[in-house]
Design a protein around this motif. Structure first.
Motif, short mmCIF file in Angstrom:
data_model
loop_
_atom_site.label_atom_id
_atom_site.label_comp_id
_atom_site.label_asym_id
_atom_site.label_seq_id
_atom_site.Cartn_x
_atom_site.Cartn_y
_atom_site.Cartn_z
N ALA A 218 0.83 -1.21 0.00
CA ALA A 218 0.00 0.00 0.00
C ALA A 218 0.86 1.26 0.00
N SER A 219 2.00 1.23 0.72
CA SER A 219 2.86 2.42 0.82
C SER A 219 3.48 2.78 -0.52
N CYS A 222 0.75 5.09 -2.19
CA CYS A 222 0.27 6.32 -1.57
C CYS A 222 1.37 7.32 -1.23
N PRO A 226 0.45 4.45 5.35
CA PRO A 226 -0.77 3.64 5.30
C PRO A 226 -1.08 3.04 6.66
N TYR A 289 -6.73 -0.37 3.33
CA TYR A 289 -5.95 0.66 4.01
C TYR A 289 -6.47 2.06 3.70
N ALA A 291 -4.65 6.09 4.29
CA ALA A 291 -3.28 6.61 4.44
C ALA A 291 -3.35 8.09 4.76
#
Length: 556
Positions: A218-219, A222, A226, A289, A291
Motif C-alpha cells: 500500500a505504501s 500512496c 498507510p 488501508y 493513508a
C-alpha cells in the motif's frame, strides 16, 4: 477495580510498548491480530476442552487506533457452537491510562475448529445463554454462518454480473496509476515460538506477517503512512507447521478514493517442496488501508488503470468484495437501535417538512453513487460514506408521473406491493402535503417486528422543476409510544423522486439512507446473496402500471 469476566469469557490485557508499535507510535495492526487470535483460540479451547485451530475470520473494521502507553483489553467468548466448529466473538477496547477514557477499537468474529487427537470424534456442547444480548448474538451467529458458507458462491455470482457492468465501471473515470510497482514478496521460516503445542502455525502469526507485506504494498502507491482500516473475511485453506517456509505475495488490487485494497497470497513449503518449487496455497486475504500524509490528512489514492487480464480480474474482484462488505455490515456485528432524533412539534411543522424534503434531495444529489445491479427496468446503486450506507433503486414505469406520485405518496397502499410492510396507518393528517404514519414491518433474523413513526412530506414540481417528491423521516410522537411487541426503529432519510419521461411513463427513484434498523432489510441485496429489493421493485412497477391500466378506479 477488577474487570468482570463472564462465564466462558477469556480476557487479555496488554500495555502497548514501543516493540508493539509502528513508526508513528500506533499499535501495529499485525500485533493486534496476533493478540485477538490468541484470545479467541483460548476461548474456543475453554469451551471445547481440546485443542482448536483458526478456520476463518469475518470482516474486521478498526474503529479507533491505539498508541504507545495505552491499554488494550480483548474479550473473547463462544457465541454459538455447531457440531465441530464454534463462532467466537472478539471485542477490543483501548483505554488511556491518564484519563481513564475507554473506546471501542473493533468487534470481530472468528471461527475455530476443534481438533481431537487421533480418530476421536467431536460433538461440541451447546453454549449456555444467560442474557438477552447473548441470545441475540446466538441468533445472529446462524445468519453469519450462512453468509460465510455462501461467500464463494456470492462472490462468483457478482463477478459474473460485473462482467455486464464492466464498461460502466471502467469508463466512469480514467485511471491514472497501475499496480505494477506495488508487488511485494517476502518469506518467513516457521519456528517453534510461531506455533501451538501441536506444531501448527498460529493463525494470528500468519495474519501479522500478511499485514506487514500488505502495508509495504500500500505504501508504494500512496507515498504516505498507510494504516489498516479493515480486513476482508477470509478462511485458512490448509495448515502449516514448524519448519515450513511461508512465501507472502502482495499487490494492490484497486482504489476507492481514500482507501486501497491489497491482496495477499500465502504459500507454504516443507523442505522437499521448497527444493522442487511446489508450494501449498494455505491462505489469501484482502486488506483495506487508508493513508495519511505528514500533516495527518487523509490521502486520496489515484484511480487504478487495469492493463493486463489479471489486472482486470483483481480490479473487478475488489469491487465485488467491497459490495459484499457493505451488505455484511449488519450481520457481522449487532448494534442496538439508535435513539430517535426528532421530536414532532406541530408549531414547527413547516420547517420540519421542508427539512425532510431537502434531506432527500441532498441525498440524491451526492456524488459517489455506484451501480451494483442492472435489469431491464431496474437499476440499483449504493453510496458508501464514512458513517452511512445508502441505496437507490431506479425504476422505469409505464405510468404518468402524476399518477405514480399520487399512489406512492399514499402509504396506506404500500403493503399492497411491498412485502416488508405489514401495516401502514395514518396517525395525524398534519396538512394536505404532510402526514404522520405508524408503520409495522416484517420480522428479520428471527427478531421481533420493527415499527416506525414517520413524517411523510410530499411536493409537486415547481415551475422550473419536473420532480415529484415523497420524503420520509422518523419523528417522536408521545401518543404512539414504543410497544413491547415491536422494536421501535428509525428512518433517517428515505423516499421517492419521480420524474416524467413523457406523458405516459416516468422514472421512480427510491432512496434510503440506512440506519441499523433498516439495514437488515437491504443487507442481502447489497451483499449479493438476496434479490428482495429487485422483487419489491418489480412488484412496485406492476402495482403502478396495473393501477394506470385500470384508470385508478379501484385504487384511488
Amino acid at each position: 477495580m477488577e474487570p468482570t469476566v463472564a462465564p466462558g469469557e477469556v480476557l487479555m490485557s496488554q500495555a502497548i510498548q514501543p516493540a508493539h508499535a509502528d513508526s508513528r507510535g500506533e499499535l501495529s495492526a499485525g500485533q493486534l491480530l496476533k493478540w485477538m487470535d490468541t484470545t479467541a483460540c483460548l476461548a474456543a479451547e475453554k469451551h471445547a476442552g481440546i485443542s482448536c485451530v483458526t478456520a476463518s475470520m469475518d470482516d474486521i473494521l478498526f474503529e479507533e487506533t491505539a498508541r504507545i502507553g495505552q491499554i488494550i483489553t480483548i474479550r473473547a467468548k463462544v457465541t454459538r457452537a455447531f457440531s465441530t466448529s464454534m463462532e467466537i466473538s472478539i471485542k477490543v477496547i483501548v483505554q488511556d491510562k491518564f484519563t481513564g477514557v475507554q473506546k471501542l477499537l473493533c468487534v470481530a468474529f472468528s471461527t475455530f475448529v476443534a481438533k481431537p487427537i487421533g480418530k476421536e470424534k467431536v460433538h461440541l456442547k451447546p453454549v449456555l445463554l444467560q442474557t438477552e444480548q447473548e441470545q441475540i448474538e446466538h441468533n445472529l451467529a446462524s445468519e453469519r454462518r450462512k453468509v460465510r458458507l455462501q461467500h464463494e458462491t456470492t462472490f462468483s455470482n457478482i463477478m459474473k454480473e460485473s462482467s455486464r457492468l464492466s464498461d460502466a465501471i471502467c469508463n466512469e473515470a480514467e485511471g491514472t496509476a497501475t499496480t505494477m510497482g506495488t508487488s511485494v514478496q517476502s518469506i518467513e521460516l516457521v519456528l517453534p515460538p510461531h506455533a501451538n503445542h501441536h506444531g501448527n502455525t498460529f493463525g494470528g502469526q500468519i495474519m501479522a506477517w500478511m499485514e506487514t507485506v500488505a502495508t509495504i504494498s500500500a505504501s508504494r502507491l500512496c507515498y504516505g503512512h498507510p494504516f489498516l482500516k479493515s480486513v476482508d473475511m477470509f478462511k485458512f485453506r490448509g495448515p502449516s507447521t514448524v519448519g515450513d517456509r511461508l512465501v507472502f505475495s502482495a499487490i494492490v488490487n484497486n482504489t476507492f478514493q481514500n482507501s486501497v485494497e491489497v491482496g495477499v497470497r500465502v504459500e507454504a513449503f516443507d523442505c522437499q517442496e521448497w527444493a522442487e518449487g511446489r508450494g501449498r496455497h494455505i491462505n489469501s486475504a484482502f486488506l483495506i488501508y487508508n493513508a495519511v500524509d505528514d500533516q495527518e490528512d487523509l490521502i486520496t489514492f489515484p484511480r487504478i488503470q487495469p492493463i493486463s487480464k489479471d489486472d482486470f480480474r483483481r480490479y473487478q474482484g475488489a469491487i465485488a468484495r467491497r459490495r459484499i462488505r457493505l451488505g455484511r455490515k449488519y450481520v457481522i456485528s449487532h448494534k442496538k437501535e439508535a435513539p430517535l432524533s426528532t421530536q414532532w412539534d406541530i408549531s414547527k411543522k413547516g420547517s420540519l417538512s421542508n427539512k425532510n424534503v431537502e434531506a432527500l434531495k441532498n441525498l440524491a444529489s451526492k456524488r459517489g453513487w455506484e451501480i451494483t445491479t442492472t435489469l431491464e427496468k431496474i437499476k440499483i446503486y449504493t453510496l458508501e460514506e464514512q458513517d452511512a450506507i445508502s441505496v437507490k433503486v431506479e425504476k422505469h414505469v409505464a405510468s404518468p408521473a402524476h399518477m405514480a406520485y399520487h399512489l406512492l405518496s399514499d402509504f396506506t397502499k404500500r403493503p399492497l406491493w411491498d412485502p416488508h410492510y405489514i401495516s401502514c396507518d395514518v396517525i395525524d393528517q398534519v396538512s394536505e402535503d404532510d402526514q404522520i404514519y405508524h408503520i409495522t414491518c416484517s420480522v428479520v433474523n428471527g427478531d421481533k417486528p420493527k415499527d416506525f413513526v414517520v413524517l411523510l412530506s410530499r411536493r409537486k414540481p415547481l415551475k422550473d422543476d419536473n420532480t415529484y417528491t415523497v420524503a420520509l423521516t422518523s419523528v417522536m410522537l408521545s401518543s404512539v409510544p414504543p410497544s413491547p411487541q415491536c422494536i421501535r426503529s428509525e428512518v433517517i432519510c428515505a423516499g421517492f423522486l419521480i420524474q416524467a419521461v413523457d406523458s405516459n411513463s416516468c422514472t421512480v427513484a427510491y432512496l434510503n439512507q440506512m440506519s441499523d434498523s433498516i439495514l437488515p432489510y437491504f443487507a442481502g441485496n447489497i451483499g449479493g446473496w438476496s434479490k428482495s429489493i429487485e422483487e419489491a421493485a418489480a412488484s412496485c412497477i406492476k402495482f403502478l402500471e396495473n393501477a394506470t391500466h385500470d384508470g385508478l378506479k379501484s385504487v384511488l
